[in-house]
Motif scaffolding. Sequence first.
Motif, PDB file in Angstrom:
ATOM      1  N   ILE A   1      40.648  41.080  36.599  1.00 48.98           N
ATOM      2  CA  ILE A   1      39.398  41.639  37.112  1.00 48.98           C
ATOM      3  C   ILE A   1      39.594  43.089  37.539  1.00 48.98           C
ATOM      4  O   ILE A   1      38.775  43.960  37.260  1.00 48.98           O
ATOM      5  N   GLY A   2      40.718  43.321  38.288  1.00 48.43           N
ATOM      6  CA  GLY A   2      40.963  44.636  38.858  1.00 48.43           C
ATOM      7  C   GLY A   2      40.631  44.718  40.330  1.00 48.43           C
ATOM      8  O   GLY A   2      40.413  45.815  40.864  1.00 48.43           O
ATOM      9  N   LYS A   3      40.598  43.577  41.018  1.00 48.21           N
ATOM     10  CA  LYS A   3      40.311  43.552  42.449  1.00 48.21           C
ATOM     11  C   LYS A   3      41.427  44.218  43.249  1.00 48.21           C
ATOM     12  O   LYS A   3      42.558  44.373  42.774  1.00 48.21           O
ATOM     13  N   THR A   4      41.128  44.571  44.501  1.00 48.63           N
ATOM     14  CA  THR A   4      42.089  45.316  45.308  1.00 48.63           C
ATOM     15  C   THR A   4      43.248  44.462  45.797  1.00 48.63           C
ATOM     16  O   THR A   4      44.369  44.964  45.948  1.00 48.63           O
ATOM     17  N   LEU A   5      43.028  43.183  46.051  1.00 53.79           N
ATOM     18  CA  LEU A   5      44.071  42.313  46.576  1.00 53.79           C
ATOM     19  C   LEU A   5      44.661  41.443  45.475  1.00 53.79           C
ATOM     20  O   LEU A   5      43.968  41.085  44.518  1.00 53.79           O
ATOM     21  N   LEU A  15      37.566  35.995  51.497  1.00 54.31           N
ATOM     22  CA  LEU A  15      38.668  36.794  50.972  1.00 54.31           C
ATOM     23  C   LEU A  15      38.757  36.726  49.453  1.00 54.31           C
ATOM     24  O   LEU A  15      39.196  37.676  48.795  1.00 54.31           O
ATOM     25  N   GLU A  16      38.311  35.605  48.882  1.00 55.82           N
ATOM     26  CA  GLU A  16      38.421  35.413  47.431  1.00 55.82           C
ATOM     27  C   GLU A  16      37.683  36.486  46.644  1.00 55.82           C
ATOM     28  O   GLU A  16      38.077  36.844  45.529  1.00 55.82           O
ATOM     29  N   TRP A  17      36.594  37.024  47.212  1.00 54.48           N
ATOM     30  CA  TRP A  17      35.833  38.069  46.525  1.00 54.48           C
ATOM     31  C   TRP A  17      36.665  39.315  46.277  1.00 54.48           C
ATOM     32  O   TRP A  17      36.385  40.096  45.356  1.00 54.48           O
ATOM     33  N   ASP A  18      37.681  39.545  47.117  1.00 55.37           N
ATOM     34  CA  ASP A  18      38.495  40.750  46.986  1.00 55.37           C
ATOM     35  C   ASP A  18      39.827  40.486  46.303  1.00 55.37           C
ATOM     36  O   ASP A  18      40.658  41.387  46.186  1.00 55.37           O
ATOM     37  N   ARG A  19      40.069  39.260  45.864  1.00 59.04           N
ATOM     38  CA  ARG A  19      41.336  38.904  45.240  1.00 59.04           C
ATOM     39  C   ARG A  19      41.239  38.977  43.721  1.00 59.04           C
ATOM     40  O   ARG A  19      40.195  38.697  43.138  1.00 59.04           O
ATOM     41  N   ASP A  20      42.348  39.320  43.105  1.00 57.04           N
ATOM     42  CA  ASP A  20      42.407  39.453  41.659  1.00 57.04           C
ATOM     43  C   ASP A  20      42.445  38.083  40.983  1.00 57.04           C
ATOM     44  O   ASP A  20      42.505  37.039  41.634  1.00 57.04           O
ATOM     45  N   GLY A  21      42.440  38.094  39.674  1.00 49.20           N
ATOM     46  CA  GLY A  21      42.391  36.900  38.851  1.00 49.20           C
ATOM     47  C   GLY A  21      41.637  37.235  37.581  1.00 49.20           C
ATOM     48  O   GLY A  21      41.625  38.392  37.149  1.00 49.20           O
ATOM     49  N   GLN A  22      40.991  36.239  36.981  1.00 44.85           N
ATOM     50  CA  GLN A  22      40.162  36.484  35.799  1.00 44.85           C
ATOM     51  C   GLN A  22      38.821  35.778  35.961  1.00 44.85           C
ATOM     52  O   GLN A  22      38.771  34.622  36.382  1.00 44.85           O
ATOM     53  N   PRO A  69      42.909  27.104  38.077  1.00 43.90           N
ATOM     54  CA  PRO A  69      41.631  27.595  38.604  1.00 43.90           C
ATOM     55  C   PRO A  69      41.797  28.131  40.021  1.00 43.90           C
ATOM     56  O   PRO A  69      42.522  27.555  40.829  1.00 43.90           O
ATOM     57  N   LEU A  70      41.121  29.206  40.310  1.00 40.46           N
ATOM     58  CA  LEU A  70      41.047  29.725  41.675  1.00 40.46           C
ATOM     59  C   LEU A  70      39.726  29.350  42.328  1.00 40.46           C
ATOM     60  O   LEU A  70      39.661  29.149  43.526  1.00 40.46           O
TER      61      LEU A  70
END
Length: 398
Positions: A104-108, A121-128, A188-189
């Motif tokens: 995604i390119g998130k900050t965390l 916090l999940e909104w600011d965490r990376d993943g796909q 899955p996250l």
Amino acid sequence: MDTAAYGIPHASRLMTDFAERTGLVGSRRSSRRYLWTDAFAVCNFLELARLTGDSRYLELARHLVDEVHHVLGRYRADDARVGWLSGLDEREGEAHPTRGGLRIGKTLPERQPDEPPDDELEWDRDGQYFHYLTKWMHALDQVSRATGDPRFNLWARELAEVAHAAFTRGPPGRRRMVWKMSTDLSRPLVSSMGQHDPLDGLITCVQLEATSALLPGAAVGPEPRRAVEDFAALLRVTDVRTVDPLGLGGLLSDAGRVAQLGASEAFRDGALLERLLAAALEGLSLYPLYGEGSQPASRRLAFRELGLAIGLSSIGWIQPAVGGRPLQRLRSFAALGSELVSFWLAPEHQAVRSWTEHRDINEVMLATSLIPEGFLVLEGSSGPVGVARDGFRPDPRG
């Protein structure tokens, strides 16, 4: 007012500033990439190249693709893992940069397996995210359509294959999708399903197939027919209605793509287009009751509202495929798109925190709302593109 005459120079300034600010050009040491924003940015650069004839914009589109793949197609600098997300070696990774998906390119960094979930916090965490991947597939496909280079379509089809395999789960008849996956697509996250993910998957995969058939010398690669079947089955039991502005804009943009791809077997009967328009019209009629139009700029999110404005610009591409009352009702909402763009063009509204904290995505989507064809028009498709180029588009200045 001549919308194009106003939109081109303003969009050009927005996109030039974005390129410099995020390290695409200039002296920044690192490239700050975010997949959703960059997908729209690629389409904007393609459209500026078409409108101005300036090849520098085309080079920016190509360079941005390369930067996204080298930043978001690889593990983060603060991750113990290194290299391409796919696990391919450097040579193969360069040839197939989307084989492991894209961050995604998130900050965390992403939530670790032993960390408890935290919804905020999940909104600011990376993943796909699946819906970010489909936006990138679309951007890659638009590069192929604009340049005739089949590599970008191949990368999009390879991304579609890995995304379908990772995000779609369960046995036949009980398949579902997940909202967010880990960076390596192993777990899955967020296990809930995105409301429009099957819709985005279906239309995008059909588009990729159509492009591959159009391109001379298209590369041999994945054929997303199984994915099309899965997404179509999931869509049959999914309620796509929404009053969210970004979701409504997505419905309208998707309706525009379906109209242009109408000759394809998946959409030939017109049922999906009819369904999308019914859902969009219902949502638009309710939007004033739930929308934020009466709120000050500080309590509004520009990129979500601009997503609706972009979707409303697709009326010109939907127009040749529909008629009568549905078209009249759609056109009655065109002024809403103009109002939203005009609101966010105002300097005082761009001074609030809700704008400045999301400046990259807000400015890129504002540019898209001014020159939407790069995102909305499928060049060379079997749909009525020639009509759409001259079709109705609301004046963003009102």
